[in-house]
Design an enzyme around this catalytic site. Structure first.
Site, PDB file in Angstrom:
ATOM      1  N   HIS A  97       0.821  -1.208   0.000  1.00  0.00           N
ATOM      2  CA  HIS A  97       0.000   0.000   0.000  1.00  0.00           C
ATOM      3  C   HIS A  97       0.858   1.262   0.000  1.00  0.00           C
ATOM      4  O   HIS A  97       0.538   2.259  -0.657  1.00  0.00           O
ATOM      5  CB  HIS A  97      -0.926  -0.022   1.218  1.00  0.00           C
ATOM      6  CG  HIS A  97      -1.712   1.232   1.407  1.00  0.00           C
ATOM      7  ND1 HIS A  97      -1.531   2.054   2.496  1.00  0.00           N
ATOM      8  CD2 HIS A  97      -2.665   1.817   0.654  1.00  0.00           C
ATOM      9  CE1 HIS A  97      -2.344   3.083   2.397  1.00  0.00           C
ATOM     10  NE2 HIS A  97      -3.041   2.964   1.299  1.00  0.00           N
TER      11      HIS A  97
ATOM     12  N   GLU B 168       1.965   1.889  -3.428  1.00  0.00           N
ATOM     13  CA  GLU B 168       0.854   2.444  -4.231  1.00  0.00           C
ATOM     14  C   GLU B 168       0.831   3.965  -4.134  1.00  0.00           C
ATOM     15  O   GLU B 168       0.691   4.670  -5.137  1.00  0.00           O
ATOM     16  CB  GLU B 168      -0.479   1.865  -3.752  1.00  0.00           C
ATOM     17  CG  GLU B 168      -1.701   2.442  -4.449  1.00  0.00           C
ATOM     18  CD  GLU B 168      -2.913   2.556  -3.545  1.00  0.00           C
ATOM     19  OE1 GLU B 168      -3.515   3.659  -3.482  1.00  0.00           O
ATOM     20  OE2 GLU B 168      -3.259   1.556  -2.898  1.00  0.00           O
ATOM     21  N   HIS B 169       0.977   4.495  -2.930  1.00  0.00           N
ATOM     22  CA  HIS B 169       1.023   5.950  -2.752  1.00  0.00           C
ATOM     23  C   HIS B 169       2.234   6.560  -3.443  1.00  0.00           C
ATOM     24  O   HIS B 169       2.137   7.589  -4.115  1.00  0.00           O
ATOM     25  CB  HIS B 169       1.071   6.285  -1.259  1.00  0.00           C
ATOM     26  CG  HIS B 169      -0.253   6.250  -0.586  1.00  0.00           C
ATOM     27  ND1 HIS B 169      -0.803   7.338   0.055  1.00  0.00           N
ATOM     28  CD2 HIS B 169      -1.168   5.247  -0.443  1.00  0.00           C
ATOM     29  CE1 HIS B 169      -1.982   7.020   0.565  1.00  0.00           C
ATOM     30  NE2 HIS B 169      -2.225   5.756   0.285  1.00  0.00           N
TER      31      HIS B 169
ATOM     32  N   GLU C  22      -3.770   8.314   7.587  1.00  0.00           N
ATOM     33  CA  GLU C  22      -4.873   7.528   7.022  1.00  0.00           C
ATOM     34  C   GLU C  22      -5.274   6.413   7.987  1.00  0.00           C
ATOM     35  O   GLU C  22      -6.461   6.147   8.203  1.00  0.00           O
ATOM     36  CB  GLU C  22      -4.452   6.935   5.676  1.00  0.00           C
ATOM     37  CG  GLU C  22      -5.519   6.091   5.002  1.00  0.00           C
ATOM     38  CD  GLU C  22      -5.051   5.489   3.694  1.00  0.00           C
ATOM     39  OE1 GLU C  22      -5.655   4.484   3.264  1.00  0.00           O
ATOM     40  OE2 GLU C  22      -4.082   6.002   3.095  1.00  0.00           O
TER      41      GLU C  22
END
Length: 447
Positions: free
Chosen positions: A70, A73-74, A150
């Site tokens: 993840h 991904e950012h 987040e």
């Protein structure tokens, strides 16, 4: 986007899964460097969706490094030699398009939706970052803080999210499906630039990706553009095999209880390990998908809803869901939120009573025919959702299914019999193979 996007995909369950394009409108081919390309034609509007699915996700992370898939991904939006840091989405937006990405346990996906005549530009951008990502220490430090925030907002400050995280960890004792996609906080804090680059160089390659192009396009045109932009990219010869630790036999039901003052609506959640869709043999998965619809797919006509929300009101909400889009075992889930005055223990007992009665009585033939009719209707309406089709094909291919499996799925669903449903129910609905959790309210005490 991570868990929430994945939940949105799963929530579509049976009907959304039955949305294939017409067979003659789906074309696939593989480039010399191993990139698989799928083209779904829909010429009703001059728009196109490009999706790149990398066959790597949270379940492929090394132990102790949760969240790296993840995190990358950012970081993929930071920049390359040709695109300045943070400008990727701005370029797409300037062309009147939209873009995003999401991570799951089995894949990581990037997509853009633009006017059809901008496909060449989108391929230029996406192919560029497949092999030429550039990261600074500042990029990594900034984005790591974004991900920690987040997690603060979506998980650590949400008792229901924390509860779900604990339930999943209890379900998968050994398999990495028990890891949170976003990662455990203490491990996110340790992720660094070199780790991100190592993960990128290991897994982000044309021979570990699927390109899905859907919309107002011609397969020959897509092939030409794909050869131009993705074709020159070198494959990686050392992509690790997707061999995950498997679950040991579960000997007894696992139970959790959690309470929090923020909980407005207590509920009971239960999940069972269930077989995933298997390439070439999807009959059992189809039976489980139909079973989920029968038990809790409707808030008014399903078995649980009729019994517990109407006939003998004990619940304000009941559900059943089957998530079989996975490389390894999936989950079959049940949930019940009781009406005021009914305890979680009472709600669970009532739910179990209905399940036990269903196992004795079997499938109502009229209900089975109704669900099959809904599937047929979904196939017709599904032709209007080209982006949903792109997601369906990409997700299936990323977990080891084939184009033929996706095309055959609606017919397999239609072929499910009452006996198939009951056989699947008796195999999966075994409490020794389940995790049950109670999420309740903290009771105020009188001083």
């Amino acid at each position: 986007m991570t868990q929430r996007y994945r939940a949105a995909l799963a929530a579509a369950s049976l009907c959304w899964a039955a949305m294939p394009a017409h067979a003659e409108k789906v074309t696939d081919f593989t480039l010399a460097n191993g990139l698989q390309v799928v083209v779904i034609e829909d010429h009703r509007a001059p728009v196109v969706t490009q999706m790149v699915w990398y066959k790597v996700g949270a379940a492929d992370e090394a132990p102790g490094h949760s969240g790296i898939a993840h995190f990358l991904e950012h970081l993929m939006f930071k920049g390359t030699d040709d695109v300045p840091s943070g400008q990727f989405s701005a370029i797409v937006e300037a062309q009147g398009g939209s873009d995003n990405a999401f991570t799951s346990w089995d894949y990581t996906t990037y997509f853009q939706r633009v006017a059809a005549d901008r496909l060449d530009m989108m391929m230029t951008l996406e192919a560029d970052r497949m092999r030429d990502l550039r990261l600074t220490e500042e990029d990594v430090t900034t984005e790591r803080q974004v991900i920690l925030e987040e997690r603060n907002q979506r998980t650590d400050s949400d008792p229901a999210a924390l509860f779900g995280e604990q339930l999943r960890a209890a379900q998968f004792l050994n398999h990495p499906y028990g890891l949170p996609i976003i990662g455990w906080r203490h491990e996110i804090e340790q992720l660094d630039r070199q780790e991100a680059l190592d993960f990128y160089r290991t897994y982000y390659a044309p021979n570990n990706a699927i390109l899905v192009v859907a919309g107002d396009v011609d397969p020959a045109q897509v092939r030409t553009l794909a050869e131009k932009h993705y074709g020159p990219l070198e494959p990686t010869a050392t992509i690790p095999p997707r061999e995950r630790p498997q679950e040991p036999p579960q000997r007894a039901e696992r139970r959790l209880a959690m309470a929090d003052p923020q909980i407005a609506q207590p509920y009971v959640s239960r999940s069972y390990l269930a077989p995933a869709r298997k390439s070439g043999d999807q009959k059992q998965a189809a039976a489980l998908a139909v079973l989920a619809e029968l038990l809790g797919g409707s808030g008014t006509t399903s078995v649980l809803a009729k019994a517990l929300a109407f006939d003998n009101p004990k619940a304000v909400y009941v559900s059943a869901d089957y998530d079989g889009e996975a490389m390894d075992d999936g989950l079959f889930s049940l949930a019940i939120a009781p009406v005021p005055g009914v305890s979680l223990d009472e709600a669970e007992a009532a739910m179990d009573g209905v399940i036990d009665q269903f196992l004795k009585d079997g499938v109502d033939p009229a209900a089975l025919e109704r669900i099959k009719a809904q599937v047929r209707a979904a196939q017709i309406y599904g032709n209007d959702d080209v982006e949903g089709l792109a997601q369906r094909y990409g997700e299936a291919l990323a977990v080891g299914l084939t184009i033929d499996d996706v095309k055959a799925w609606p017919d397999v669903l239609q072929s499910v019999t009452a006996d198939d449903v009951m056989a699947a129910a008796r195999q999966v609905l075994n409490r020794d193979n389940a995790v049950t959790g109670h999420l309740g309210q903290v009771q105020e005490t009188t001083p």
